[in-house]
Design a protein around this motif. Structure first.
Motif, mmCIF file in Angstrom:
data_model
loop_
_atom_site.group_PDB
_atom_site.id
_atom_site.type_symbol
_atom_site.label_atom_id
_atom_site.label_comp_id
_atom_site.label_asym_id
_atom_site.label_seq_id
_atom_site.Cartn_x
_atom_site.Cartn_y
_atom_site.Cartn_z
ATOM 1 N N SER A 192 10.621 -33.178 5.924
ATOM 2 C CA SER A 192 9.939 -32.595 4.773
ATOM 3 C C SER A 192 8.709 -31.788 5.190
ATOM 4 O O SER A 192 7.901 -32.234 6.013
ATOM 5 C CB SER A 192 9.532 -33.714 3.808
ATOM 6 N N PHE A 193 8.564 -30.601 4.574
ATOM 7 C CA PHE A 193 7.403 -29.735 4.790
ATOM 8 C C PHE A 193 6.828 -29.345 3.433
ATOM 9 O O PHE A 193 7.553 -29.208 2.453
ATOM 10 C CB PHE A 193 7.791 -28.484 5.584
ATOM 11 N N ARG A 194 5.521 -29.155 3.382
ATOM 12 C CA ARG A 194 4.856 -28.884 2.099
ATOM 13 C C ARG A 194 5.265 -27.545 1.505
ATOM 14 O O ARG A 194 5.189 -27.348 0.294
ATOM 15 C CB ARG A 194 3.349 -28.939 2.275
ATOM 16 N N SER A 195 5.699 -26.626 2.361
ATOM 17 C CA SER A 195 6.156 -25.323 1.866
ATOM 18 C C SER A 195 7.104 -24.707 2.877
ATOM 19 O O SER A 195 7.091 -25.057 4.063
ATOM 20 C CB SER A 195 4.977 -24.379 1.622
ATOM 21 N N ARG A 196 7.890 -23.781 2.397
ATOM 22 C CA ARG A 196 8.792 -23.051 3.289
ATOM 23 C C ARG A 196 7.986 -22.224 4.292
ATOM 24 O O ARG A 196 8.364 -22.088 5.451
ATOM 25 C CB ARG A 196 9.695 -22.144 2.450
ATOM 26 N N GLY A 233 15.334 -22.990 4.442
ATOM 27 C CA GLY A 233 15.068 -22.652 3.047
ATOM 28 C C GLY A 233 15.061 -21.160 2.774
ATOM 29 O O GLY A 233 14.831 -20.346 3.665
ATOM 30 N N GLU A 234 15.304 -20.813 1.532
ATOM 31 C CA GLU A 234 15.326 -19.406 1.126
ATOM 32 C C GLU A 234 13.953 -18.762 1.332
ATOM 33 O O GLU A 234 12.924 -19.393 1.078
ATOM 34 C CB GLU A 234 15.724 -19.295 -0.344
ATOM 35 N N PRO A 235 13.942 -17.515 1.765
ATOM 36 C CA PRO A 235 12.661 -16.847 2.056
ATOM 37 C C PRO A 235 11.709 -16.793 0.864
ATOM 38 O O PRO A 235 10.492 -16.826 1.037
ATOM 39 C CB PRO A 235 13.092 -15.438 2.480
ATOM 40 N N TYR A 236 12.242 -16.679 -0.343
ATOM 41 C CA TYR A 236 11.383 -16.540 -1.515
ATOM 42 C C TYR A 236 10.872 -17.887 -2.031
ATOM 43 O O TYR A 236 10.041 -17.945 -2.932
ATOM 44 C CB TYR A 236 12.141 -15.834 -2.650
ATOM 45 N N TRP A 237 11.347 -18.990 -1.481
ATOM 46 C CA TRP A 237 10.967 -20.319 -1.966
ATOM 47 C C TRP A 237 9.673 -20.753 -1.298
ATOM 48 O O TRP A 237 9.540 -20.705 -0.090
ATOM 49 C CB TRP A 237 12.081 -21.306 -1.636
ATOM 50 N N ASP A 238 8.691 -21.170 -2.088
ATOM 51 C CA ASP A 238 7.404 -21.566 -1.496
ATOM 52 C C ASP A 238 6.976 -22.952 -1.957
ATOM 53 O O ASP A 238 5.800 -23.275 -1.958
ATOM 54 C CB ASP A 238 6.321 -20.537 -1.846
ATOM 55 N N ASP A 239 7.950 -23.764 -2.363
ATOM 56 C CA ASP A 239 7.654 -25.155 -2.704
ATOM 57 C C ASP A 239 8.046 -26.029 -1.521
ATOM 58 O O ASP A 239 8.379 -25.530 -0.448
ATOM 59 C CB ASP A 239 8.436 -25.549 -3.960
ATOM 60 N N GLU A 240 8.015 -27.333 -1.698
ATOM 61 C CA GLU A 240 8.385 -28.251 -0.618
ATOM 62 C C GLU A 240 9.831 -28.004 -0.174
ATOM 63 O O GLU A 240 10.715 -27.752 -0.996
ATOM 64 C CB GLU A 240 8.230 -29.694 -1.083
ATOM 65 N N VAL A 241 10.054 -28.041 1.134
ATOM 66 C CA VAL A 241 11.402 -27.844 1.680
ATOM 67 C C VAL A 241 11.690 -28.910 2.730
ATOM 68 O O VAL A 241 10.774 -29.590 3.211
ATOM 69 C CB VAL A 241 11.567 -26.449 2.327
ATOM 70 N N GLU A 242 12.970 -29.029 3.071
ATOM 71 C CA GLU A 242 13.392 -29.955 4.122
ATOM 72 C C GLU A 242 14.247 -29.212 5.142
ATOM 73 O O GLU A 242 14.959 -28.261 4.797
ATOM 74 C CB GLU A 242 14.196 -31.118 3.532
ATOM 75 N N THR A 243 14.169 -29.650 6.383
ATOM 76 C CA THR A 243 15.021 -29.061 7.413
ATOM 77 C C THR A 243 16.481 -29.364 7.096
ATOM 78 O O THR A 243 16.824 -30.454 6.640
ATOM 79 C CB THR A 243 14.673 -29.623 8.797
ATOM 80 N N GLY A 244 17.326 -28.371 7.355
ATOM 81 C CA GLY A 244 18.759 -28.527 7.103
ATOM 82 C C GLY A 244 19.532 -28.797 8.373
ATOM 83 O O GLY A 244 18.973 -29.177 9.406
ATOM 84 N N SER A 245 20.814 -28.565 8.304
ATOM 85 C CA SER A 245 21.695 -28.872 9.431
ATOM 86 C C SER A 245 21.589 -27.813 10.525
ATOM 87 O O SER A 245 21.118 -26.695 10.303
ATOM 88 C CB SER A 245 23.140 -28.988 8.954
ATOM 89 N N LEU A 246 22.034 -28.186 11.691
ATOM 90 C CA LEU A 246 22.065 -27.308 12.863
ATOM 91 C C LEU A 246 23.492 -26.831 13.079
ATOM 92 O O LEU A 246 24.433 -27.638 13.109
ATOM 93 C CB LEU A 246 21.572 -28.072 14.098
ATOM 94 N N THR A 247 23.662 -25.520 13.230
ATOM 95 C CA THR A 247 24.982 -24.935 13.480
ATOM 96 C C THR A 247 24.877 -23.906 14.596
ATOM 97 O O THR A 247 23.779 -23.483 14.973
ATOM 98 C CB THR A 247 25.549 -24.254 12.221
#
Length: 288
Positions: A192-196, A233-247
């Motif tokens: 979890s991160f406070r913002s993207r 996370g999407e570039p326009y999103w500036d709320d809390e985000v979480e790291t996703g999967s690795l591909t």
């Protein structure tokens, strides 16, 4: 570099990467001053030395980045090229004590010098200094080095400190029990991160490229280019985000089954994902 005249009563020079001054007259003559006198702050010689220092810093960083690129890609490097750049202190600092492999892939040595004739001086794993003249050498990624633990122990005995992280670089080895259709790793999801913006900034500070909604690392592995990606996370999103999967994707953008990911691409992708995840917000009272 020697001392240069800078107005009445002072000389200036670059000392350990910064502009220093000394007096040429009076009781302090010949003594380096603790701080640059106010009268010299805008002097042309001081400005010229500052710009030189900035260029030297950029040059040193570029040398480290190039050696790191050679190492991560395990590309053959002409011995003659190493010989030409070795007299440059910035190149020498980046290359010195890198683990190098010549014609015999089983013979690893730590680089200690290069002559104009293209001869390399290395310390082998018996502690002996040897001279080799292969046409090319590789600076292998540590995941490709045999007996890495022994090599690390020997490097510690020699007191080796590498400017480019190689011997002590964190590595991950691909498991043998991967599913035939698996295309993603989820070991480092949910950080979890406070913002993207904060997550993207962390990726950039670690040297990774941010493209669209992903942090990416491009690696040359086994003769092909592979790109590892972690969703941030999407570039326009500036709320809390979480790291996703690795591909991983090949150079045509095709998602690679995990079984097809090479050892270097796997290790570097996992290294990126782990480094991003390590910067996550940890709530008070919860474990890491």
């Amino acid at each position: 570099m020697g001392w240069l005249s800078a107005g009445d009563g002072y000389e200036v020079a670059l000392v350990e990467g910064r502009v220093a001054a000394r007096a040429t007259s009076g009781r302090a003559a010949g003594r380096q001053l603790k701080a640059l006198p106010r009268a010299l702050k805008d002097h042309p010689e001081v400005d010229r030395l500052r710009r030189l220092a900035e260029w030297l810093d950029r040059h040193a960083a570029a040398c480290v980045a190039q050696v790191d690129s050679w190492m991560v890609s395990s590309l053959p490097v002409p011995t003659g090229l190493l010989a030409r750049v070795w007299p440059d202190e910035a190149w020498q600092s980046a290359l010195r004590d890198m683990a190098v492999v010549g014609d015999d892939p089983d013979e690893v040595g730590f680089l200690r010098g290069a002559t104009e004739a293209g001869e390399l001086r290395m310390v082998n794993l018996d502690g002996e200094t040897v001279r080799l003249s292969p046409r090319t050498v590789t600076l292998p990624h540590p995941v490709l080095l045999p007996d890495l633990d022994d090599l690390r122990e020997f490097a510690a005995e020699l007191g080796i400190v590498q400017r480019v992280e190689q011997i002590h670089r964190a590595i991950w080895r691909r498991p043998d029990d991967l599913g035939a259709k698996a295309t993603e790793v989820r070991d480092f999801t949910g950080g979890s991160f406070r913002s993207r913006f904060a997550l993207a900034a962390r990726a950039s500070s670690l040297g990774y490229r941010v493209s669209g909604g992903c942090a990416t690392a491009r690696v040359r592995d086994g003769g092909r280019t592979v790109e590892a990606s972690v969703w941030i996370g999407e570039p326009y999103w500036d709320d809390e985000v979480e790291t996703g999967s690795l591909t991983w994707q090949d150079q045509d953008g095709r998602a690679l089954p995990l079984r097809e990911v090479g050892p270097v691409a796997w290790s570097e992708g996992m290294r990126m994902a782990a480094a991003l995840y390590a910067g996550r917000v940890i709530e008070e009272g919860k474990g890491a």
